[in-house]
Design a protein around this motif. Structure first.
Motif, PDB file in Angstrom:
ATOM      1  N   SER A 203      49.462  15.556  14.858  1.00 27.12           N
ATOM      2  CA  SER A 203      47.791  15.035  15.827  1.00 27.12           C
ATOM      3  C   SER A 203      46.842  13.363  15.885  1.00 27.12           C
ATOM      4  N   PRO A 204      47.278  13.055  16.446  1.00 27.46           N
ATOM      5  CA  PRO A 204      46.719  11.900  16.618  1.00 27.46           C
ATOM      6  C   PRO A 204      45.149  11.213  15.112  1.00 27.46           C
ATOM      7  N   ALA A 205      44.718  12.386  14.601  1.00 31.15           N
ATOM      8  CA  ALA A 205      43.888  11.956  14.511  1.00 31.15           C
ATOM      9  C   ALA A 205      44.186  12.559  13.215  1.00 31.15           C
ATOM     10  N   PHE A 206      45.502  13.226  12.530  1.00 28.62           N
ATOM     11  CA  PHE A 206      46.025  13.171  11.906  1.00 28.62           C
ATOM     12  C   PHE A 206      46.166  12.029  11.069  1.00 28.62           C
ATOM     13  N   LEU A 207      46.984  11.225  12.295  1.00 28.06           N
ATOM     14  CA  LEU A 207      47.917  10.258  11.962  1.00 28.06           C
ATOM     15  C   LEU A 207      47.067   8.708  11.343  1.00 28.06           C
ATOM     16  N   ALA A 208      45.952   8.899  12.124  1.00 31.97           N
ATOM     17  CA  ALA A 208      44.880   7.573  11.941  1.00 31.97           C
ATOM     18  C   ALA A 208      44.996   7.681  11.064  1.00 31.97           C
ATOM     19  N   ALA A 209      44.383   8.932   9.900  1.00 38.60           N
ATOM     20  CA  ALA A 209      43.587   9.049   9.105  1.00 38.60           C
ATOM     21  C   ALA A 209      44.856   8.345   7.971  1.00 38.60           C
ATOM     22  N   THR A 210      45.685   8.984   7.631  1.00 39.72           N
ATOM     23  CA  THR A 210      46.111   8.676   6.397  1.00 39.72           C
ATOM     24  C   THR A 210      47.360   7.611   6.878  1.00 39.72           C
ATOM     25  N   ALA A 211      47.272   6.964   8.117  1.00 41.22           N
ATOM     26  CA  ALA A 211      47.529   5.692   8.572  1.00 41.22           C
ATOM     27  C   ALA A 211      46.135   4.294   7.724  1.00 41.22           C
ATOM     28  N   PHE A 212      45.006   5.314   7.928  1.00 37.34           N
ATOM     29  CA  PHE A 212      43.397   3.504   7.403  1.00 37.34           C
ATOM     30  C   PHE A 212      43.782   3.973   5.900  1.00 37.34           C
ATOM     31  N   LEU A 213      44.176   5.164   4.819  1.00 35.29           N
ATOM     32  CA  LEU A 213      43.888   5.067   3.888  1.00 35.29           C
ATOM     33  C   LEU A 213      45.036   5.284   3.170  1.00 35.29           C
ATOM     34  N   ALA A 214      46.310   4.539   4.193  1.00 37.44           N
ATOM     35  CA  ALA A 214      47.228   3.883   3.725  1.00 37.44           C
ATOM     36  C   ALA A 214      46.718   2.102   3.751  1.00 37.44           C
ATOM     37  N   VAL A 215      46.084   1.177   5.067  1.00 42.50           N
ATOM     38  CA  VAL A 215      46.038   0.085   5.377  1.00 42.50           C
ATOM     39  C   VAL A 215      44.651  -0.277   3.756  1.00 42.50           C
ATOM     40  N   THR A 216      43.833   0.924   3.477  1.00 46.83           N
ATOM     41  CA  THR A 216      42.927   0.054   2.769  1.00 46.83           C
ATOM     42  C   THR A 216      43.695   0.600   1.134  1.00 46.83           C
ATOM     43  N   ALA A 217      44.557   1.284   1.008  1.00 44.92           N
ATOM     44  CA  ALA A 217      45.292   1.185  -0.630  1.00 44.92           C
ATOM     45  C   ALA A 217      46.377  -0.010  -0.952  1.00 44.92           C
ATOM     46  N   LEU A 218      47.042  -0.676  -0.062  1.00 44.07           N
ATOM     47  CA  LEU A 218      47.387  -1.594   0.429  1.00 44.07           C
ATOM     48  C   LEU A 218      46.410  -3.546   0.279  1.00 44.07           C
ATOM     49  N   ALA A 219      45.592  -2.743   0.974  1.00 44.53           N
ATOM     50  CA  ALA A 219      44.460  -3.822   0.457  1.00 44.53           C
ATOM     51  C   ALA A 219      44.250  -4.003  -0.734  1.00 44.53           C
ATOM     52  N   ALA A 220      43.454  -2.207  -1.352  1.00 45.39           N
ATOM     53  CA  ALA A 220      43.880  -2.693  -2.828  1.00 45.39           C
ATOM     54  C   ALA A 220      44.093  -2.896  -3.687  1.00 45.39           C
ATOM     55  N   VAL A 221      45.462  -3.156  -3.458  1.00 47.93           N
ATOM     56  CA  VAL A 221      46.659  -3.980  -4.307  1.00 47.93           C
ATOM     57  C   VAL A 221      46.144  -5.317  -4.099  1.00 47.93           C
ATOM     58  N   VAL A 222      46.452  -6.030  -2.765  1.00 44.84           N
ATOM     59  CA  VAL A 222      47.010  -7.260  -2.904  1.00 44.84           C
ATOM     60  C   VAL A 222      45.276  -8.190  -3.636  1.00 44.84           C
ATOM     61  N   VAL A 223      43.760  -7.255  -3.107  1.00 44.74           N
ATOM     62  CA  VAL A 223      42.801  -7.629  -3.607  1.00 44.74           C
ATOM     63  C   VAL A 223      42.909  -7.552  -5.585  1.00 44.74           C
TER      64      VAL A 223
END
Length: 238
Positions: A203-223
């Motif tokens: 579903s779009p909601a599930f995919l959007a939520a998981t994508a947001f978590l993945a992006v923020t996790a990647l941002a945390a690694v970069v920071v």
């Protein structure tokens, strides 16, 4: 002849009281409480909520409130928040699950911070040695709100560990709880949405939520990597 070396009952009681209230005795009590909390959580197995669901006798607002209270106690006992957030969404839906998880987050933070500040700070502060520990203590003591906000915004940072580290620092109660409440909203909401749509992973909601978590996790690694480089830790030339 009486032995004058024997302390009087009043002085003996004073010494015992001083020993029981010493920083190391309080730290020992904190460790015992945490061990008991972890053992209780392992015995109760809260992960069964994901498979068995919430008890049928409890429903509505009462269930949301009870879940928030249990959530707070579980996070103080080192239960990972992502699991609890997903359970909140699966049990109560995205909206009520997010509210319940956020209340539990603030409650668990307050419990952990209070225990760490009351029972562990005096014993642990003299042990803050080394570059990493001193830098973390200075950052939390001087820039507590924005530091805690960043820690809450990025997933992957151990929640309970951050609570107890903040308690050992000189960070105040208000900035700690306010940063926790505000900084936890995005990821808590994303996990709750993912949990509420877990039965429909395409579903779009599930995919959007998981994508947001993945992006923020990647941002945390970069920071974290940039922070490491600026501090001049091993691996950086010059």
């Amino acid at each position: 002849m009486l032995d004058t070396a024997v302390p009087s009952p009043g002085r003996l009681a004073e010494r015992c009281t001083r020993a029981l209230l010493s920083p190391w005795s309080r730290l020992g009590l904190l460790l015992v409480l945490l061990a008991a909390a972890v053992a209780t959580v392992l015995a109760c197995r809260p992960e069964r909520l994901l498979t068995d669901g919430w008890p049928h006798q409890l429903s509505g607002g009462v269930a949301v409130v009870l879940f928030a209270a249990a959530y707070g106690l579980c996070t103080a006992a080192f239960v990972p928040r992502p699991v609890l957030n997903i359970a909140a969404g699966a049990l109560f839906g995205a909206t009520a699950g997010t509210v319940s998880a956020l209340v539990g987050t603030v409650l668990g933070s307050a419990v952990s911070f209070g225990l760490g500040r009351l029972l562990g700070q005096e014993a642990l502060r003299p042990l803050l040695r080394g570059r990493w520990l001193e830098a973390a203590d200075r950052q939390l003591s001087l820039h507590g709100f924005r530091t805690m906000m960043a820690l809450r915004l990025f997933p992957g940072v151990p929640f309970a560990a951050a609570n107890y580290c903040a308690a050992v620092s000189r960070m105040g109660w208000l900035p700690f709880l306010l940063a926790t409440a505000l900084g936890s909203v995005p990821n808590t909401m994303a996990y709750a949405i993912a949990g509420s749509h877990a039965a429909r992973p395409t579903s779009p909601a599930f995919l959007a939520a998981t994508a947001f978590l993945a992006v923020t996790a990647l941002a945390a690694v970069v920071v974290a990597w940039c922070k490491r480089s600026r501090m001049g830790l091993p691996g950086k030339r010059g």
